[in-house]
Write a protein that holds these residues in place. Sequence first.
Motif, PDB file in Angstrom:
ATOM      1  N   ASP A  56      16.436 -23.315 -27.444  1.00 46.19           N
ATOM      2  CA  ASP A  56      15.988 -23.448 -26.058  1.00 46.19           C
ATOM      3  C   ASP A  56      17.177 -23.443 -25.102  1.00 46.19           C
ATOM      4  O   ASP A  56      17.112 -22.834 -24.033  1.00 46.19           O
ATOM      5  CB  ASP A  56      15.163 -24.735 -25.900  1.00 46.19           C
ATOM      6  N   LYS A  60      17.888 -20.660 -22.173  1.00 47.22           N
ATOM      7  CA  LYS A  60      18.066 -21.046 -20.768  1.00 47.22           C
ATOM      8  C   LYS A  60      19.393 -20.533 -20.213  1.00 47.22           C
ATOM      9  O   LYS A  60      19.487 -20.230 -19.024  1.00 47.22           O
ATOM     10  CB  LYS A  60      17.896 -22.558 -20.611  1.00 47.22           C
ATOM     11  N   THR A  65      12.977 -18.953 -18.528  1.00 46.18           N
ATOM     12  CA  THR A  65      12.262 -20.166 -18.112  1.00 46.18           C
ATOM     13  C   THR A  65      11.057 -20.357 -19.022  1.00 46.18           C
ATOM     14  O   THR A  65      10.405 -19.385 -19.413  1.00 46.18           O
ATOM     15  CB  THR A  65      11.756 -20.036 -16.664  1.00 46.18           C
ATOM     16  N   ASN A  66      10.743 -21.591 -19.339  1.00 46.65           N
ATOM     17  CA  ASN A  66       9.580 -21.847 -20.178  1.00 46.65           C
ATOM     18  C   ASN A  66       8.293 -21.886 -19.366  1.00 46.65           C
ATOM     19  O   ASN A  66       8.291 -22.281 -18.194  1.00 46.65           O
ATOM     20  CB  ASN A  66       9.752 -23.164 -20.942  1.00 46.65           C
ATOM     21  N   VAL A  67       7.222 -21.466 -20.014  1.00 43.40           N
ATOM     22  CA  VAL A  67       5.895 -21.392 -19.391  1.00 43.40           C
ATOM     23  C   VAL A  67       4.880 -21.799 -20.446  1.00 43.40           C
ATOM     24  O   VAL A  67       5.227 -22.015 -21.609  1.00 43.40           O
ATOM     25  CB  VAL A  67       5.566 -19.947 -18.930  1.00 43.40           C
ATOM     26  N   TYR A  68       3.620 -21.910 -20.035  1.00 38.37           N
ATOM     27  CA  TYR A  68       2.557 -22.083 -21.028  1.00 38.37           C
ATOM     28  C   TYR A  68       1.327 -21.283 -20.610  1.00 38.37           C
ATOM     29  O   TYR A  68       0.774 -21.510 -19.536  1.00 38.37           O
ATOM     30  CB  TYR A  68       2.182 -23.555 -21.219  1.00 38.37           C
ATOM     31  N   PHE A  69       0.927 -20.378 -21.489  1.00 40.16           N
ATOM     32  CA  PHE A  69      -0.260 -19.562 -21.249  1.00 40.16           C
ATOM     33  C   PHE A  69      -1.402 -20.059 -22.136  1.00 40.16           C
ATOM     34  O   PHE A  69      -1.166 -20.631 -23.195  1.00 40.16           O
ATOM     35  CB  PHE A  69       0.049 -18.087 -21.533  1.00 40.16           C
ATOM     36  N   PRO A  70      -2.656 -19.816 -21.709  1.00 38.93           N
ATOM     37  CA  PRO A  70      -3.799 -20.368 -22.448  1.00 38.93           C
ATOM     38  C   PRO A  70      -3.897 -19.880 -23.895  1.00 38.93           C
ATOM     39  O   PRO A  70      -3.408 -18.805 -24.249  1.00 38.93           O
ATOM     40  CB  PRO A  70      -5.010 -19.902 -21.644  1.00 38.93           C
ATOM     41  N   HIS A 120      -0.719 -11.292 -16.292  1.00 37.38           N
ATOM     42  CA  HIS A 120      -0.140 -12.172 -15.274  1.00 37.38           C
ATOM     43  C   HIS A 120       1.012 -11.481 -14.538  1.00 37.38           C
ATOM     44  O   HIS A 120       1.116 -11.569 -13.315  1.00 37.38           O
ATOM     45  CB  HIS A 120       0.340 -13.460 -15.950  1.00 37.38           C
ATOM     46  N   GLU A 124       2.221 -10.866 -10.485  1.00 40.92           N
ATOM     47  CA  GLU A 124       3.439 -11.479  -9.954  1.00 40.92           C
ATOM     48  C   GLU A 124       4.430 -10.477  -9.366  1.00 40.92           C
ATOM     49  O   GLU A 124       5.261 -10.839  -8.549  1.00 40.92           O
ATOM     50  CB  GLU A 124       4.153 -12.267 -11.067  1.00 40.92           C
ATOM     51  N   TYR A 135      10.228 -15.057 -19.377  1.00 43.58           N
ATOM     52  CA  TYR A 135       9.376 -16.186 -19.779  1.00 43.58           C
ATOM     53  C   TYR A 135       9.508 -16.456 -21.277  1.00 43.58           C
ATOM     54  O   TYR A 135       9.705 -15.542 -22.074  1.00 43.58           O
ATOM     55  CB  TYR A 135       7.900 -15.853 -19.524  1.00 43.58           C
TER      56      TYR A 135
ATOM     57  N   ASP B  30      -1.289 -20.664 -12.295  1.00 43.09           N
ATOM     58  CA  ASP B  30      -2.233 -19.619 -11.924  1.00 43.09           C
ATOM     59  C   ASP B  30      -3.467 -19.830 -12.815  1.00 43.09           C
ATOM     60  O   ASP B  30      -3.414 -20.601 -13.774  1.00 43.09           O
ATOM     61  CB  ASP B  30      -1.605 -18.241 -12.169  1.00 43.09           C
ATOM     62  N   THR B  37      -9.316 -22.337 -17.669  1.00 39.40           N
ATOM     63  CA  THR B  37      -7.987 -22.429 -18.291  1.00 39.40           C
ATOM     64  C   THR B  37      -6.936 -22.104 -17.243  1.00 39.40           C
ATOM     65  O   THR B  37      -7.228 -21.470 -16.230  1.00 39.40           O
ATOM     66  CB  THR B  37      -7.819 -21.454 -19.468  1.00 39.40           C
ATOM     67  N   MET B  38      -5.720 -22.551 -17.501  1.00 39.81           N
ATOM     68  CA  MET B  38      -4.689 -22.272 -16.514  1.00 39.81           C
ATOM     69  C   MET B  38      -3.369 -21.879 -17.157  1.00 39.81           C
ATOM     70  O   MET B  38      -3.083 -22.216 -18.294  1.00 39.81           O
ATOM     71  CB  MET B  38      -4.492 -23.436 -15.556  1.00 39.81           C
ATOM     72  N   ILE B  39      -2.617 -21.138 -16.357  1.00 41.53           N
ATOM     73  CA  ILE B  39      -1.292 -20.673 -16.747  1.00 41.53           C
ATOM     74  C   ILE B  39      -0.275 -21.587 -16.072  1.00 41.53           C
ATOM     75  O   ILE B  39      -0.286 -21.727 -14.853  1.00 41.53           O
ATOM     76  CB  ILE B  39      -1.096 -19.217 -16.253  1.00 41.53           C
ATOM     77  N   PHE B  40       0.579 -22.215 -16.876  1.00 45.87           N
ATOM     78  CA  PHE B  40       1.673 -22.996 -16.306  1.00 45.87           C
ATOM     79  C   PHE B  40       2.828 -22.044 -16.036  1.00 45.87           C
ATOM     80  O   PHE B  40       3.467 -21.553 -16.960  1.00 45.87           O
ATOM     81  CB  PHE B  40       2.144 -24.068 -17.288  1.00 45.87           C
ATOM     82  N   LYS B  41       3.067 -21.780 -14.759  1.00 44.81           N
ATOM     83  CA  LYS B  41       4.215 -20.940 -14.386  1.00 44.81           C
ATOM     84  C   LYS B  41       5.504 -21.757 -14.550  1.00 44.81           C
ATOM     85  O   LYS B  41       5.447 -22.977 -14.767  1.00 44.81           O
ATOM     86  CB  LYS B  41       4.011 -20.435 -12.953  1.00 44.81           C
ATOM     87  N   PRO B  42       6.666 -21.097 -14.472  1.00 44.73           N
ATOM     88  CA  PRO B  42       7.910 -21.828 -14.763  1.00 44.73           C
ATOM     89  C   PRO B  42       8.066 -23.130 -13.985  1.00 44.73           C
ATOM     90  O   PRO B  42       8.470 -24.145 -14.552  1.00 44.73           O
ATOM     91  CB  PRO B  42       8.996 -20.809 -14.385  1.00 44.73           C
ATOM     92  N   TYR B  45       5.581 -25.707 -15.420  1.00 45.96           N
ATOM     93  CA  TYR B  45       5.897 -26.123 -16.790  1.00 45.96           C
ATOM     94  C   TYR B  45       7.172 -26.964 -16.822  1.00 45.96           C
ATOM     95  O   TYR B  45       7.298 -27.879 -17.639  1.00 45.96           O
ATOM     96  CB  TYR B  45       6.031 -24.911 -17.721  1.00 45.96           C
ATOM     97  N   GLU B  49       7.975 -30.307 -18.863  1.00 43.50           N
ATOM     98  CA  GLU B  49       9.135 -30.461 -19.759  1.00 43.50           C
ATOM     99  C   GLU B  49       9.920 -31.725 -19.419  1.00 43.50           C
ATOM    100  O   GLU B  49      10.386 -32.432 -20.317  1.00 43.50           O
ATOM    101  CB  GLU B  49      10.076 -29.252 -19.633  1.00 43.50           C
ATOM    102  N   GLU B 156      -8.544 -26.382 -21.330  1.00 42.48           N
ATOM    103  CA  GLU B 156      -7.405 -26.598 -22.209  1.00 42.48           C
ATOM    104  C   GLU B 156      -6.374 -27.377 -21.419  1.00 42.48           C
ATOM    105  O   GLU B 156      -6.133 -27.105 -20.249  1.00 42.48           O
ATOM    106  CB  GLU B 156      -6.803 -25.246 -22.637  1.00 42.48           C
TER     107      GLU B 156
END
Lengths: 474, 474
Positions: A56, A60, A65-70, A120, A124, A135, B30, B37-42, B45, B49, B156
């Motif tokens: 990680d 960086k 950058t870290n993200v989280y998708f469904p 996505h 953007e 990402y 987003d 459900t949702m997307i955590f953008k940088p 997120y 973190e 989620e």
Amino acid sequence: MAKNMEKITSRDVDFAQWYTDVVKNSGLVDYGPVKGTMIFKPYGYAIWENIQSILDKEFKKVGVTNVYFPLLIPASLFNKEKEHIDGFAPELATVTKVGDKQLGEDLYIRPTSEVLIIEHFAKEIKSYRDMPLLYNQWTNVMRWEKTTRPFLRSSEFLWNEGHTVHSDPKEAKDLTLKMLQIYKDFATNHLLLPVISGQKTEREKFAGAQETYTIEALMYDGQSLQSGTSHYFGDNFAKAFNVKFQNKNQQEEFAYTTSWGLSTRLIGAIIMTHADDQGLVLPSSVAPVQIQIININDSEEVISTSTNLFDSLIDDYKVFIDKSDKSFGFKISEAEIKGVPIRIEVGPRDLANGVVTISRRDIRSKEQVKLENVKAYIDEQIKEYDKNIYKIALKNREERTFTANTLEEYKAVLDKKLGFVLVPFCGEVSCEDDVKEKTQTNSRCIPDGIKQEKSKCFNCGKDSNYKVYFAKAY
Amino acid sequence: MAKNMEKITSRDVDFAQWYTDVVKNSGLVDYGPVKGTMIFKPYGYAIWENIQSILDKEFKKVGVTNVYFPLLIPASLFNKEKEHIDGFAPELATVTKVGDKQLGEDLYIRPTSEVLIIEHFAKEIKSYRDMPLLYNQWTNVMRWEKTTRPFLRSSEFLWNEGHTVHSDPKEAKDLTLKMLQIYKDFATNHLLLPVISGQKTEREKFAGAQETYTIEALMYDGQSLQSGTSHYFGDNFAKAFNVKFQNKNQQEEFAYTTSWGLSTRLIGAIIMTHADDQGLVLPSSVAPVQIQIININDSEEVISTSTNLFDSLIDDYKVFIDKSDKSFGFKISEAEIKGVPIRIEVGPRDLANGVVTISRRDIRSKEQVKLENVKAYIDEQIKEYDKNIYKIALKNREERTFTANTLEEYKAVLDKKLGFVLVPFCGEVSCEDDVKEKTQTNSRCIPDGIKQEKSKCFNCGKDSNYKVYFAKAY
């Protein structure tokens, strides 16, 4: 042999059984209730946490950058890129209902998140100014497997998946290679795996990619394990998902994307490269415990000495004193099976001479070291330990690297000893299918750093433009 | 107002719309393609973190180890604890097939992992010596929701779920309260949320628990948000899953378990507590950017000054210089909307006087500070910033904390102003159902630190043993 631990089969007698025994006895994992899933117990998960933490930081450093998708992907979305859905369809765990209620559309548990993330990206990026987006996510993914083995092949696994979008194909390609280099450096310097790297053939590349790059590690038994991959998609996904931007010339252009991943499979690679008939041998970088202190009794002198040793080492190392009422012998066995690099035994007889006994897991040494020299001794020995296990792995790889120019030669090599075999290859999917059918082996990579010259394909005899490593693989 | 950002509705005009506007414009998340459900953008997120990183250290201080359990739970396993399955059944996303192949049994995507972990505990503990086991995992979970809002309620979400097993009920109970205290300290000191804590009523406790403890935060609009819970199961789950051990008297005994969780909902709590009509206001502990440096132009003097400032601050703070070609005004707006605590503007006119202009996001101050004093000024102001946003939140909570003794009084209070209302309560589920039906509110907790005395229930008039906070809640 400690109680509750079963004998470990010798790896030279039955490598598969040896692997199962080591995994089971070292307390890394247990099997989950759903076939092909596994439970990461604290010791196993701690290795993954260490891997994550090192990688990680590297990600960086290059601006990722870290993200989280469904977790769930609608079938309609997945189906937009044909090669991609074809590649994954039979492995997709599918949600069809919630409670008693049927859903209007099948939802797939992500086997990877390209399609979610590319969709996505489409929202953007309007202009070249909005790129690159770099990402990464650390997640679980599912790919249903028929035959499974802990770490190597499981229906659910943990990984990092990086996804990037660029306005320039060269920048995207460079990023693809940059991430492969990060994986290679990490595998080499931290996991002490002497991996080779290179490009995948047409047959072996990722579903939907233009180019796939890989690092491949050679296991003790001579089989290859794909240990990290980086994919250049060109504008394949961008076209399928209509990801356009306005370039510097005010024109619309499709964007360029990459993805790259590395998974808990790597823990399997660590085991099958470094472990031995006594159990795990863990690289010090990712070992949950680097130094284990074991007291021979609980006299005041022993306790205070081990406490002082702990205090003098804990700023630099992961140190553990097992204070349970397990026997001395049990604790020794457990530290061995768990692959703890350095073990310190503290006992009254040694203390009368002002020493403690220090063992290195790799060479199973036993050295009496003066108390005042312990820190310096360990500083040196832990480096030697890492060097030595890398050297052993490299020696194995070198002794198992061969060349062949015809299928007969190739078969003859593998009949004697498994390993990487460098062959001239035409690159055709049908020819590789044929090799696979005849030998149950396939290509691992078109290696970097090998002189590539024109020749005749080892299998079909047609023109070959490059040399490729073939191997039996996990 | 910067380009590409829409106007944020005033929170005093329409709180729900304000929330949506802030979430959207600040670039936290987003929407995902699957409803709810949702997307955590940088940027979103990164807050999570930071939350993880702080809490994970606290967990490890008390000996908690991280693990990872599988995503899918067989229906037969889930059905073993009746209250538990009854509590979750309608929300369970269910995998019924892989590829085209129907599975023999429905598999639920975990809404929480008690049943998987308790089954594993049954294998791990033979003797009291094998306990306690203190496990935690950072995972995604699914609970299908009909109406969803980013962070607050989504199908989620991400969370920590801790699970522990003990040989002694008191030890288990103490651990339950210890983890609640860690949550409370974290919410108070890092997120600057003046939460209240206490036990849940029978109606509100977790499905399968003997006791549930909670921290509750009061939002700007006077609604409560459950922000972390800790459950004591006694031997409920151990009995359902036959988790026995041999105690010190060589007798078989059922084990005692706990669980505790805190989720990405907390990001919703941060927003609805601290943000204002200009956007986010982030507590410095979890802000992805604590200090943003904005250059008024790109003259050599400006660039070199901002680089020097960056270098002098980066060891202690998360500092960001936006080097994009966005306009100065856009960058200012963006830093405000994103809730960056401290902003430094570097411009030629200021530099001629040896100063830069520093703004605090909470009070929107603008102070000219001599270059040599910048570090000391920020060290002080960032503390004041955190103190101030806590004070504002506490003031809101205090102004919205009420008492009532009858349902009429209770309704009259809420008609005027939403908030925590302390009422004498009988504790009966049916009575609380009745309150819920009449007022769309329910109990939040039986608070710690409140003098509890016998009285008459505010709703049914029967004997009441304690006072309870009721509130409207998210």
